[in-house]
Design a protein around this motif. Structure first.
Motif, PDB file in Angstrom:
ATOM      1  N   GLN A  73       0.828  -1.208   0.000  1.00  0.00           N
ATOM      2  CA  GLN A  73       0.000   0.000   0.000  1.00  0.00           C
ATOM      3  C   GLN A  73       0.860   1.255   0.000  1.00  0.00           C
ATOM      4  N   TRP A  74       1.963   1.230   0.764  1.00  0.00           N
ATOM      5  CA  TRP A  74       2.840   2.396   0.831  1.00  0.00           C
ATOM      6  C   TRP A  74       3.410   2.707  -0.548  1.00  0.00           C
ATOM      7  N   PHE A  75       3.962   1.706  -1.212  1.00  0.00           N
ATOM      8  CA  PHE A  75       4.555   1.941  -2.525  1.00  0.00           C
ATOM      9  C   PHE A  75       3.505   2.308  -3.558  1.00  0.00           C
ATOM     10  N   ASP A  76       2.356   1.654  -3.524  1.00  0.00           N
ATOM     11  CA  ASP A  76       1.314   1.986  -4.498  1.00  0.00           C
ATOM     12  C   ASP A  76       0.871   3.442  -4.341  1.00  0.00           C
ATOM     13  N   ASN A  77       0.701   3.888  -3.100  1.00  0.00           N
ATOM     14  CA  ASN A  77       0.294   5.280  -2.855  1.00  0.00           C
ATOM     15  C   ASN A  77       1.373   6.260  -3.320  1.00  0.00           C
ATOM     16  N   GLN A  78       2.625   5.953  -3.012  1.00  0.00           N
ATOM     17  CA  GLN A  78       3.714   6.854  -3.378  1.00  0.00           C
ATOM     18  C   GLN A  78       3.892   6.933  -4.897  1.00  0.00           C
ATOM     19  N   LEU A  79       3.818   5.807  -5.563  1.00  0.00           N
ATOM     20  CA  LEU A  79       3.990   5.812  -7.014  1.00  0.00           C
ATOM     21  C   LEU A  79       2.827   6.519  -7.698  1.00  0.00           C
ATOM     22  N   ARG A  80       1.665   6.450  -7.069  1.00  0.00           N
ATOM     23  CA  ARG A  80       0.509   7.173  -7.602  1.00  0.00           C
ATOM     24  C   ARG A  80       0.737   8.688  -7.501  1.00  0.00           C
ATOM     25  N   LYS A  81       1.304   9.114  -6.364  1.00  0.00           N
ATOM     26  CA  LYS A  81       1.597  10.541  -6.162  1.00  0.00           C
ATOM     27  C   LYS A  81       2.745  11.014  -7.043  1.00  0.00           C
ATOM     28  N   GLY A  82       3.720  10.142  -7.245  1.00  0.00           N
ATOM     29  CA  GLY A  82       4.914  10.511  -8.001  1.00  0.00           C
ATOM     30  C   GLY A  82       6.126  10.588  -7.100  1.00  0.00           C
ATOM     31  N   VAL A  83       7.187   9.923  -7.511  1.00  0.00           N
ATOM     32  CA  VAL A  83       8.418   9.869  -6.725  1.00  0.00           C
ATOM     33  C   VAL A  83       9.176  11.187  -6.879  1.00  0.00           C
ATOM     34  N   PRO A  84       9.743  11.722  -5.785  1.00  0.00           N
ATOM     35  CA  PRO A  84      10.523  12.965  -5.908  1.00  0.00           C
ATOM     36  C   PRO A  84      11.797  12.742  -6.715  1.00  0.00           C
ATOM     37  N   PRO A  85      12.484  13.816  -7.108  1.00  0.00           N
ATOM     38  CA  PRO A  85      13.730  13.660  -7.883  1.00  0.00           C
ATOM     39  C   PRO A  85      14.704  12.726  -7.182  1.00  0.00           C
ATOM     40  N   LEU A  86      15.385  11.907  -7.973  1.00  0.00           N
ATOM     41  CA  LEU A  86      16.272  10.901  -7.406  1.00  0.00           C
ATOM     42  C   LEU A  86      17.600  11.518  -6.980  1.00  0.00           C
ATOM     43  N   ASN A  87      18.107  11.019  -5.869  1.00  0.00           N
ATOM     44  CA  ASN A  87      19.426  11.381  -5.366  1.00  0.00           C
ATOM     45  C   ASN A  87      19.864  10.270  -4.415  1.00  0.00           C
ATOM     46  N   VAL A  88      20.975  10.447  -3.736  1.00  0.00           N
ATOM     47  CA  VAL A  88      21.472   9.394  -2.839  1.00  0.00           C
ATOM     48  C   VAL A  88      20.406   8.961  -1.851  1.00  0.00           C
ATOM     49  N   ASN A  89      19.710   9.911  -1.241  1.00  0.00           N
ATOM     50  CA  ASN A  89      18.774   9.588  -0.172  1.00  0.00           C
ATOM     51  C   ASN A  89      17.430   9.084  -0.680  1.00  0.00           C
ATOM     52  N   THR A  90      16.942   9.645  -1.787  1.00  0.00           N
ATOM     53  CA  THR A  90      15.636   9.198  -2.273  1.00  0.00           C
ATOM     54  C   THR A  90      15.716   7.866  -3.020  1.00  0.00           C
ATOM     55  N   ILE A  91      16.922   7.365  -3.236  1.00  0.00           N
ATOM     56  CA  ILE A  91      17.083   6.000  -3.749  1.00  0.00           C
ATOM     57  C   ILE A  91      16.741   4.980  -2.666  1.00  0.00           C
ATOM     58  N   CYS A  92      16.922   5.330  -1.399  1.00  0.00           N
ATOM     59  CA  CYS A  92      16.852   4.358  -0.299  1.00  0.00           C
ATOM     60  C   CYS A  92      15.579   3.506  -0.286  1.00  0.00           C
ATOM     61  N   PRO A  93      14.372   4.073  -0.491  1.00  0.00           N
ATOM     62  CA  PRO A  93      13.183   3.207  -0.467  1.00  0.00           C
ATOM     63  C   PRO A  93      13.190   2.104  -1.525  1.00  0.00           C
ATOM     64  N   LEU A  94      13.958   2.291  -2.592  1.00  0.00           N
ATOM     65  CA  LEU A  94      13.964   1.287  -3.661  1.00  0.00           C
ATOM     66  C   LEU A  94      14.574  -0.036  -3.223  1.00  0.00           C
ATOM     67  N   LEU A  95      15.386  -0.016  -2.176  1.00  0.00           N
ATOM     68  CA  LEU A  95      15.939  -1.275  -1.667  1.00  0.00           C
ATOM     69  C   LEU A  95      14.814  -2.240  -1.306  1.00  0.00           C
ATOM     70  N   THR A  96      13.854  -1.761  -0.550  1.00  0.00           N
ATOM     71  CA  THR A  96      12.738  -2.625  -0.146  1.00  0.00           C
ATOM     72  C   THR A  96      11.870  -2.994  -1.338  1.00  0.00           C
ATOM     73  N   LEU A  97      11.766  -2.087  -2.310  1.00  0.00           N
ATOM     74  CA  LEU A  97      10.944  -2.390  -3.480  1.00  0.00           C
ATOM     75  C   LEU A  97      11.507  -3.565  -4.270  1.00  0.00           C
ATOM     76  N   THR A  98      12.831  -3.777  -4.233  1.00  0.00           N
ATOM     77  CA  THR A  98      13.384  -4.943  -4.928  1.00  0.00           C
ATOM     78  C   THR A  98      12.843  -6.236  -4.340  1.00  0.00           C
ATOM     79  N   TYR A  99      12.666  -6.259  -3.025  1.00  0.00           N
ATOM     80  CA  TYR A  99      12.134  -7.461  -2.372  1.00  0.00           C
ATOM     81  C   TYR A  99      10.629  -7.582  -2.581  1.00  0.00           C
ATOM     82  N   LEU A 100       9.916  -6.461  -2.469  1.00  0.00           N
ATOM     83  CA  LEU A 100       8.473  -6.499  -2.660  1.00  0.00           C
ATOM     84  C   LEU A 100       8.128  -6.966  -4.071  1.00  0.00           C
TER      85      LEU A 100
END
Length: 361
Positions: A73-100
């Motif tokens: 639900q967290w990822f679906d909601n965030q992707l619906r809103k739109g991910v902020p510009p990528l940088n070192v820190n905003t990459i971090c949530p993608l780690l969990t997305l690889t497993y999901l």
């Protein structure tokens, strides 16, 4: 509360309280200084990324589908809103997305993972020797290496390589660990400086910052879970961990915690760093990367963190987000407040506790 007296059921109850408070955390009592809020779990930034990963590890340990539902639900909601510009820190949530994505695959998950990996490999600014420049939301930090980067970005890069079977990503992750350790290791103590700049060639305030060091302790054991680097590289990384552990043993306070400036007892004791140290040390011992000689230190840290969790499940004694300090006093002046990474780093530690032999049934 004595960690040795915990039984599994009590620990599970404590974990649930910590998770509940992490999910509900708001910035009502703290004025945010970061362009993207780092307190509420409704945002997409590095603290939320650490929280998501701790929840995934809890799911992995317990098989609780409600935890996986929350992640989806967290990822679906965030992707619906739109991910902020990528940088070192905003990459971090993608780690969990690889497993999901492996568990509940979706095309938009894979597309976002591809975008993140392409950005890191092809577009993220680099320092000399190809290091990942610590670009964050609103600040380029030109020519700078920070110890946070290994956890926030390089773990994802490693996992993406595993997910796609492309060794180029693992090779790049090895380079990043080696470049960062080359410039951030303090040869005198075996600890890590917060940052290095190629513009002026210095370590800023020469801060041996607690949470920055803890990103290595916690990140390395997970890195070695995610990939199998060449034997020589693994020995090098493990050797750096052991030297760090020896230094930590000398610097641990009587409470079991460590100071936010590890070698400065006039700086406050800080819980999130202590939790990540406890997690990394306990897991390293369990996995054979460190000897059992360090277990008593790790257990004192475990107990020291549990003592900082109040009856509602809020982790106390956590410092707010910390940029690169130009003076050591700046680190001492960072305010203490409940933070999602305080909750999640404690959660990492508590979930590792479920795997330990100090629990009664």
């Amino acid at each position: 509360m004595n960690a040795i007296q915990h039984n599994r059921e009590k620990l599970l109850q404590l974990i649930d309280r910590v998770i509940e408070k992490m999910k509900l955390m708001t910035n009502e009592d703290m004025e945010e200084t970061c362009p993207i809020g780092i307190i509420s779990m409704e945002n997409w930034e590095w603290p939320q990324g650490v929280g998501l990963f701790s929840l995934y590890l809890y799911y992995q340990e317990t098989g609780r589908e409600d935890i996986l539902d929350y992640l989806e639900q967290w990822f679906d909601n965030q992707l619906r809103k739109g991910v902020p510009p990528l940088n070192v820190n905003t990459i971090c949530p993608l780690l969990t997305l690889t497993y999901l994505h492996e568990l509940r695959p979706k095309g938009r998950y894979l597309e976002q993972l591809h975008q993140g990996a392409h950005y890191v490999m092809r577009e993220m600014p680099r320092t000399e020797e190809g290091g990942l420049q610590h670009v964050v939301s609103g600040v380029l930090n030109e020519g700078q290496l920070w110890d946070d980067t290994l956890y926030m970005t390089v773990l994802f890069l490693t996992r993406y390589g595993t997910l796609t079977g492309d060794p180029a990503y693992t090779d790049e992750s090895v380079r990043q660990f080696l470049v960062h350790l080359k410039y951030l290791t303090d040869p005198e103590t075996g600890l890590f400086f917060h940052g290095w700049t190629f513009h002026g060639h210095h370590h800023f305030a020469r801060a041996l910052w607690g949470r920055g060091n803890a990103w290595y302790t916690a990140g390395l054991v997970d890195y070695l879970d995610m990939t199998d680097p060449p034997a020589g590289v693994k020995l090098f990384l493990s050797g750096s961990l052991e030297r760090q552990a020896k230094a930590l043993e000398r610097l641990q306070a009587s409470s079991g915690r460590w100071h936010t400036l590890l070698t400065d007892t006039s700086s406050y004791e800080e819980t999130s760093a202590t939790a990540a140290f406890a997690y990394g040390l306990l897991k390293a011992i369990r996995c054979g990367y460190l000897s059992g000689d360090y277990k008593s230190m790790a257990l004192r840290a475990f107990e020291g963190v549990v003592d900082q969790i109040d009856g509602d499940g809020i982790v106390r004694g956590v410092s707010y987000g910390t940029g690169m300090g130009r003076t050591l006093q700046e680190y001492k002046d960072i305010p203490l407040c409940p933070m999602p990474y305080g909750q999640s780093m404690a959660l990492l530690m508590l979930v590792e506790g479920l795997k330990q032999d100090f629990l009664s049934p």
